[in-house]
Design a protein around this motif. Structure first.
Motif, short mmCIF file in Angstrom:
data_model
loop_
_atom_site.label_atom_id
_atom_site.label_comp_id
_atom_site.label_asym_id
_atom_site.label_seq_id
_atom_site.Cartn_x
_atom_site.Cartn_y
_atom_site.Cartn_z
N ASP A 140 -13.56 -1.72 13.85
CA ASP A 140 -12.85 -2.14 13.18
C ASP A 140 -11.77 -2.55 14.24
OD1 ASP A 140 -11.16 -1.27 11.31
OD2 ASP A 140 -10.18 0.37 11.50
N GLU B 160 -14.28 -5.93 10.29
CA GLU B 160 -14.21 -5.56 8.91
C GLU B 160 -16.30 -5.24 8.66
OE1 GLU B 160 -11.00 -7.07 7.29
OE2 GLU B 160 -9.70 -5.83 8.40
N ALA C 132 -17.84 -3.12 10.40
CA ALA C 132 -17.09 -1.46 10.17
C ALA C 132 -17.28 -1.10 9.32
CB ALA C 132 -15.95 -2.02 10.74
N THR C 133 -17.33 -1.67 8.09
CA THR C 133 -17.31 -1.04 6.61
C THR C 133 -18.88 -0.67 6.79
OG1 THR C 133 -15.45 -2.39 6.04
CG2 THR C 133 -17.75 -1.76 4.16
N ARG D 87 -11.46 5.49 6.18
CA ARG D 87 -11.44 4.52 7.42
C ARG D 87 -11.81 3.20 6.21
NH1 ARG D 87 -10.20 4.76 13.00
NH2 ARG D 87 -10.81 2.98 13.24
N ILE E 67 -9.70 -0.08 5.82
CA ILE E 67 -10.39 -2.26 5.03
C ILE E 67 -9.81 -2.50 4.37
CG2 ILE E 67 -12.50 -2.65 5.88
CD1 ILE E 67 -13.03 -0.64 7.48
#
Length: 290
Positions: free
Chosen positions: A228, A233, A236-237, A256, A260
């Motif tokens: 992130d 993204e 990160a997801t 989080r 996002i």
């Protein structure tokens, strides 16, 4: 003529141990055996009682002091652990585990003091971190492969604001025991706190490859935060979703993911969407917007 005894200036004779009669020794060692059996069975209160009886029978039973310290550490009774470990160290300073137990107890007491401090009630200055560092360094001089001492020494250096030495010791702890999760977490956090996101990500991913999947939630969380911070993204997801697949109730991963989604103009799903994981009904699970 009698022999003349010459004493060299500055020379000190080694202190002789006191004679212990067989009955006292047998009594102390008997209690120590009970203590050790209780430790193996994780019956820590019984272990403490038996080890205390061993030291009452013979105060110089350093093994009993050491075992008692271990039982108190397991109970997170830091002050009692420090007292017992310091007795063991005083009797046998050449034992690496005794030094390490002393260091752990001192360090945890200091952490407890910090947690209780408030902005208007800061803890008094003390040398406890320096004492803990000394114990861990002595332990490692005696037994360089003692990975737990390296892990704690890394945390001490971190708290002393010496990130270079902290990273060195935590890295050595990982090399000595690649299956100890806390070393990865501490090193990743250390890098993340200094905005070294590539290094934090590398450590977190290394940990996920070394540990059983069920133990990797905290490491995927670190990886997600690193991704992130790098504005990756999608990755990160994926990392945060891995956290929730292991621990559906993790609040930080849920938050989080919502952040996002908000940045991407998507409607965040409710926390309850993860109930399906707990019910093992993932196939029928539907993501529902609030």
């Amino acid at each position: 003529p009698g022999m003349l005894e010459i004493e060299v200036e500055g020379e000190r004779r080694p202190e002789l141990r006191k004679f212990v009669d067989d009955a006292t020794l047998d009594s102390s060692l008997g209690h120590l055996a009970v203590c050790n059996r209780a430790l193996v069975a994780r019956q820590f209160e019984a272990a403490i009682a038996a080890c205390r009886a061993a030291t009452e029978a013979w105060a110089e039973n350093h093994l009993a002091w050491y075992a008692m310290a271990g039982a108190h550490l397991a109970r997170q009774q830091w002050s009692e652990a420090r007292t017992a470990a310091e007795r063991a160290v005083a009797l046998r300073p050449d034992r690496a585990m005794y030094q390490m137990y002393r260091g752990i107890a001192i360090y945890e007491i200091e952490r407890q003091r910090d947690r209780r401090a408030t902005p208007g009630n800061a803890p008094a200055a003390n040398d406890d971190l320096a004492l803990a560092r000394e114990s861990f360094m002595t332990a490692l001089q005696l037994a360089p492969g003692l990975w737990r001492a390296r892990y704690y020494l890394g945390r001490v250096y971190r708290d002393l604001d010496d990130p270079r030495r902290a990273a060195q010791q935590l890295t050595l702890a990982i090399l000595a025991n690649p299956r100890y999760r806390s070393s990865y977490i501490a090193l990743a956090e250390l890098y993340r706190a200094r905005a070294l996101h590539d290094q934090a990500l590398a450590v977190a991913l290394l940990g996920t490859a070394q540990l059983p999947a069920t133990e990797t939630a905290a490491l995927w969380l670190e990886a997600g935060m690193a991704y992130d911070a790098k504005h990756a993204e999608e990755r990160a997801t994926e990392a945060f979703q891995r956290v929730l697949a292991i621990d559906p109730d993790d609040p930080l991963a849920t938050r989080r993911l919502a952040e996002i989604a908000q940045r991407r103009g998507e409607r965040p799903t409710r926390d309850a969407r993860w109930d399906c994981s707990r019910r093992r009904e993932a196939i029928d699970c539907r993501l529902r917007s609030p």
